[in-house]
Design a protein around this motif. Structure first.
Motif, PDB file in Angstrom:
ATOM      1  N   ALA A  36       0.830  -1.208   0.000  1.00  0.00           N
ATOM      2  CA  ALA A  36       0.000   0.000   0.000  1.00  0.00           C
ATOM      3  C   ALA A  36       0.864   1.257   0.000  1.00  0.00           C
ATOM      4  O   ALA A  36       0.503   2.260  -0.629  1.00  0.00           O
ATOM      5  CB  ALA A  36      -0.936  -0.011   1.199  1.00  0.00           C
ATOM      6  N   SER A  37       2.012   1.215   0.641  1.00  0.00           N
ATOM      7  CA  SER A  37       2.895   2.393   0.700  1.00  0.00           C
ATOM      8  C   SER A  37       3.428   2.778  -0.676  1.00  0.00           C
ATOM      9  O   SER A  37       3.735   3.942  -0.917  1.00  0.00           O
ATOM     10  CB  SER A  37       4.059   2.142   1.656  1.00  0.00           C
ATOM     11  OG  SER A  37       4.832   1.037   1.213  1.00  0.00           O
ATOM     12  N   LEU A  38       3.523   1.814  -1.587  1.00  0.00           N
ATOM     13  CA  LEU A  38       3.945   2.117  -2.962  1.00  0.00           C
ATOM     14  C   LEU A  38       2.754   2.546  -3.823  1.00  0.00           C
ATOM     15  O   LEU A  38       2.887   3.400  -4.697  1.00  0.00           O
ATOM     16  CB  LEU A  38       4.623   0.906  -3.608  1.00  0.00           C
ATOM     17  CG  LEU A  38       5.965   0.492  -3.038  1.00  0.00           C
ATOM     18  CD1 LEU A  38       6.502  -0.741  -3.761  1.00  0.00           C
ATOM     19  CD2 LEU A  38       6.965   1.638  -3.128  1.00  0.00           C
ATOM     20  N   GLU A  39       1.609   1.936  -3.581  1.00  0.00           N
ATOM     21  CA  GLU A  39       0.423   2.259  -4.383  1.00  0.00           C
ATOM     22  C   GLU A  39      -0.032   3.693  -4.156  1.00  0.00           C
ATOM     23  O   GLU A  39      -0.369   4.412  -5.086  1.00  0.00           O
ATOM     24  CB  GLU A  39      -0.717   1.283  -4.067  1.00  0.00           C
ATOM     25  CG  GLU A  39      -1.990   1.560  -4.825  1.00  0.00           C
ATOM     26  CD  GLU A  39      -1.806   1.567  -6.333  1.00  0.00           C
ATOM     27  OE1 GLU A  39      -2.525   2.323  -6.997  1.00  0.00           O
ATOM     28  OE2 GLU A  39      -0.949   0.836  -6.858  1.00  0.00           O
ATOM     29  N   TRP A  40      -0.048   4.119  -2.917  1.00  0.00           N
ATOM     30  CA  TRP A  40      -0.543   5.459  -2.588  1.00  0.00           C
ATOM     31  C   TRP A  40       0.646   6.412  -2.497  1.00  0.00           C
ATOM     32  O   TRP A  40       1.212   6.634  -1.445  1.00  0.00           O
ATOM     33  CB  TRP A  40      -1.386   5.408  -1.315  1.00  0.00           C
ATOM     34  CG  TRP A  40      -2.441   4.357  -1.449  1.00  0.00           C
ATOM     35  CD1 TRP A  40      -2.579   3.224  -0.706  1.00  0.00           C
ATOM     36  CD2 TRP A  40      -3.490   4.316  -2.429  1.00  0.00           C
ATOM     37  NE1 TRP A  40      -3.646   2.487  -1.163  1.00  0.00           N
ATOM     38  CE2 TRP A  40      -4.227   3.131  -2.225  1.00  0.00           C
ATOM     39  CE3 TRP A  40      -3.873   5.155  -3.475  1.00  0.00           C
ATOM     40  CZ2 TRP A  40      -5.315   2.773  -3.014  1.00  0.00           C
ATOM     41  CZ3 TRP A  40      -4.957   4.799  -4.270  1.00  0.00           C
ATOM     42  CH2 TRP A  40      -5.674   3.620  -4.030  1.00  0.00           C
ATOM     43  N   ASP A  41       1.014   6.953  -3.656  1.00  0.00           N
ATOM     44  CA  ASP A  41       2.245   7.729  -3.803  1.00  0.00           C
ATOM     45  C   ASP A  41       2.073   9.232  -3.631  1.00  0.00           C
ATOM     46  O   ASP A  41       3.009  10.001  -3.825  1.00  0.00           O
ATOM     47  CB  ASP A  41       2.876   7.443  -5.164  1.00  0.00           C
ATOM     48  CG  ASP A  41       1.950   7.784  -6.329  1.00  0.00           C
ATOM     49  OD1 ASP A  41       0.875   8.387  -6.110  1.00  0.00           O
ATOM     50  OD2 ASP A  41       2.300   7.427  -7.471  1.00  0.00           O
ATOM     51  N   GLY A  42       0.877   9.692  -3.287  1.00  0.00           N
ATOM     52  CA  GLY A  42       0.650  11.109  -3.076  1.00  0.00           C
ATOM     53  C   GLY A  42       0.421  11.920  -4.345  1.00  0.00           C
ATOM     54  O   GLY A  42       0.289  13.142  -4.280  1.00  0.00           O
ATOM     55  N   LEU A  43       0.361  11.268  -5.502  1.00  0.00           N
ATOM     56  CA  LEU A  43       0.205  11.977  -6.768  1.00  0.00           C
ATOM     57  C   LEU A  43      -1.237  12.000  -7.283  1.00  0.00           C
ATOM     58  O   LEU A  43      -1.520  12.645  -8.284  1.00  0.00           O
ATOM     59  CB  LEU A  43       1.114  11.342  -7.834  1.00  0.00           C
ATOM     60  CG  LEU A  43       2.610  11.342  -7.507  1.00  0.00           C
ATOM     61  CD1 LEU A  43       3.392  10.604  -8.592  1.00  0.00           C
ATOM     62  CD2 LEU A  43       3.120  12.757  -7.332  1.00  0.00           C
ATOM     63  N   ASP A  44      -2.129  11.319  -6.598  1.00  0.00           N
ATOM     64  CA  ASP A  44      -3.495  11.191  -7.116  1.00  0.00           C
ATOM     65  C   ASP A  44      -4.288  12.493  -7.140  1.00  0.00           C
ATOM     66  O   ASP A  44      -5.054  12.736  -8.070  1.00  0.00           O
ATOM     67  CB  ASP A  44      -4.270  10.133  -6.324  1.00  0.00           C
ATOM     68  CG  ASP A  44      -3.818   8.732  -6.679  1.00  0.00           C
ATOM     69  OD1 ASP A  44      -3.783   8.422  -7.878  1.00  0.00           O
ATOM     70  OD2 ASP A  44      -3.494   7.974  -5.762  1.00  0.00           O
ATOM     71  N   GLU A  45      -4.108  13.318  -6.150  1.00  0.00           N
ATOM     72  CA  GLU A  45      -4.911  14.538  -6.081  1.00  0.00           C
ATOM     73  C   GLU A  45      -4.693  15.446  -7.289  1.00  0.00           C
ATOM     74  O   GLU A  45      -5.624  16.088  -7.775  1.00  0.00           O
ATOM     75  CB  GLU A  45      -4.603  15.287  -4.785  1.00  0.00           C
ATOM     76  CG  GLU A  45      -5.689  16.267  -4.420  1.00  0.00           C
ATOM     77  CD  GLU A  45      -5.566  16.745  -2.992  1.00  0.00           C
ATOM     78  OE1 GLU A  45      -5.421  17.965  -2.820  1.00  0.00           O
ATOM     79  OE2 GLU A  45      -5.601  15.906  -2.074  1.00  0.00           O
ATOM     80  N   ALA A  46      -3.474  15.477  -7.820  1.00  0.00           N
ATOM     81  CA  ALA A  46      -3.159  16.344  -8.956  1.00  0.00           C
ATOM     82  C   ALA A  46      -3.303  15.629 -10.308  1.00  0.00           C
ATOM     83  O   ALA A  46      -3.182  16.261 -11.349  1.00  0.00           O
ATOM     84  CB  ALA A  46      -1.736  16.879  -8.816  1.00  0.00           C
ATOM     85  N   ALA A  47      -3.567  14.340 -10.298  1.00  0.00           N
ATOM     86  CA  ALA A  47      -3.652  13.554 -11.540  1.00  0.00           C
ATOM     87  C   ALA A  47      -5.027  13.697 -12.192  1.00  0.00           C
ATOM     88  O   ALA A  47      -6.011  14.056 -11.544  1.00  0.00           O
ATOM     89  CB  ALA A  47      -3.384  12.077 -11.240  1.00  0.00           C
ATOM     90  N   THR A  48      -5.062  13.396 -13.482  1.00  0.00           N
ATOM     91  CA  THR A  48      -6.327  13.270 -14.210  1.00  0.00           C
ATOM     92  C   THR A  48      -6.685  11.792 -14.189  1.00  0.00           C
ATOM     93  O   THR A  48      -5.914  10.956 -14.678  1.00  0.00           O
ATOM     94  CB  THR A  48      -6.178  13.751 -15.668  1.00  0.00           C
ATOM     95  OG1 THR A  48      -5.757  15.120 -15.656  1.00  0.00           O
ATOM     96  CG2 THR A  48      -7.483  13.623 -16.428  1.00  0.00           C
ATOM     97  N   HIS A  49      -7.823  11.460 -13.606  1.00  0.00           N
ATOM     98  CA  HIS A  49      -8.247  10.067 -13.471  1.00  0.00           C
ATOM     99  C   HIS A  49      -9.345   9.734 -14.470  1.00  0.00           C
ATOM    100  O   HIS A  49     -10.113  10.606 -14.887  1.00  0.00           O
ATOM    101  CB  HIS A  49      -8.779   9.808 -12.056  1.00  0.00           C
ATOM    102  CG  HIS A  49      -7.725   9.924 -11.006  1.00  0.00           C
ATOM    103  ND1 HIS A  49      -6.961   8.863 -10.596  1.00  0.00           N
ATOM    104  CD2 HIS A  49      -7.287  11.000 -10.305  1.00  0.00           C
ATOM    105  CE1 HIS A  49      -6.110   9.271  -9.672  1.00  0.00           C
ATOM    106  NE2 HIS A  49      -6.281  10.567  -9.485  1.00  0.00           N
ATOM    107  N   PHE A  50      -9.428   8.447 -14.804  1.00  0.00           N
ATOM    108  CA  PHE A  50     -10.465   7.944 -15.699  1.00  0.00           C
ATOM    109  C   PHE A  50     -11.067   6.688 -15.090  1.00  0.00           C
ATOM    110  O   PHE A  50     -10.372   5.910 -14.445  1.00  0.00           O
ATOM    111  CB  PHE A  50      -9.866   7.606 -17.072  1.00  0.00           C
ATOM    112  CG  PHE A  50      -9.298   8.808 -17.759  1.00  0.00           C
ATOM    113  CD1 PHE A  50     -10.097   9.607 -18.562  1.00  0.00           C
ATOM    114  CD2 PHE A  50      -7.973   9.159 -17.581  1.00  0.00           C
ATOM    115  CE1 PHE A  50      -9.587  10.735 -19.183  1.00  0.00           C
ATOM    116  CE2 PHE A  50      -7.443  10.286 -18.190  1.00  0.00           C
ATOM    117  CZ  PHE A  50      -8.254  11.074 -18.997  1.00  0.00           C
TER     118      PHE A  50
END
Length: 143
Positions: A36-50
């Motif tokens: 989980a520590s690798l999966e949740w890298d802190g970049l999701d909030e600024a990413a464009t998701h689909f």
């Protein structure tokens, strides 16, 4: 496997974070053993998701595009693999990158599914490497 109609649309991290996270947790953390520590890298909030959805509107896959041009976190639920969801998600990411003016996109493909990306015009760059204990290849595509 039978190809079915899949729709892909942008997903707001603020509004659909739980749906996106559920798919990624099932595929990467539970199925593939990614920490989980690798999966949740802190970049999701600024990413464009689909999100990819079936004809009933059920979420079946997800992907993200980072401001660096990196496509990643492409995850399709097991029952929906080889049915067009991955290709549809990849196409949406490429289209969004093109619309945003990117000249190229890149990703770190799990080696066992590199063919999906090759079929979409990506080329392997460099040697195979391990990420989260899984063999990967860096791949790039000029837009």
């Amino acid at each position: 496997m039978e190809k079915v109609e899949i729709t892909v649309s942008p997903a707001s991290w603020a509004a659909e974070r739980r749906t996106v996270a559920d798919i990624r947790e099932q595929v990467f953390i539970e199925e593939q053993g990614v920490p989980a520590s690798l999966e949740w890298d802190g970049l999701d909030e600024a990413a464009t998701h689909f999100l990819a959805r079936d004809t009933a509107g059920n979420p079946v896959g997800t992907a993200r595009l980072l401001s660096s041009g990196q496509i990643g976190r492409m995850a399709v639920l097991p029952a929906w693999r080889s049915r067009g969801a991955g290709k549809a998600l990849l196409a949406a990411c490429i289209a969004a990158a093109r619309d945003a003016g990117f000249e190229r996109v890149f990703l770190n493909a799990q080696s066992r599914v590199a063919r999906l990306y090759e079929q979409a015009g990506f080329q392997a760059v460099g040697d195979e490497f391990s990420e989260a204990g899984i063999p990967h290849r860096r791949m790039e595509k000029m837009l």
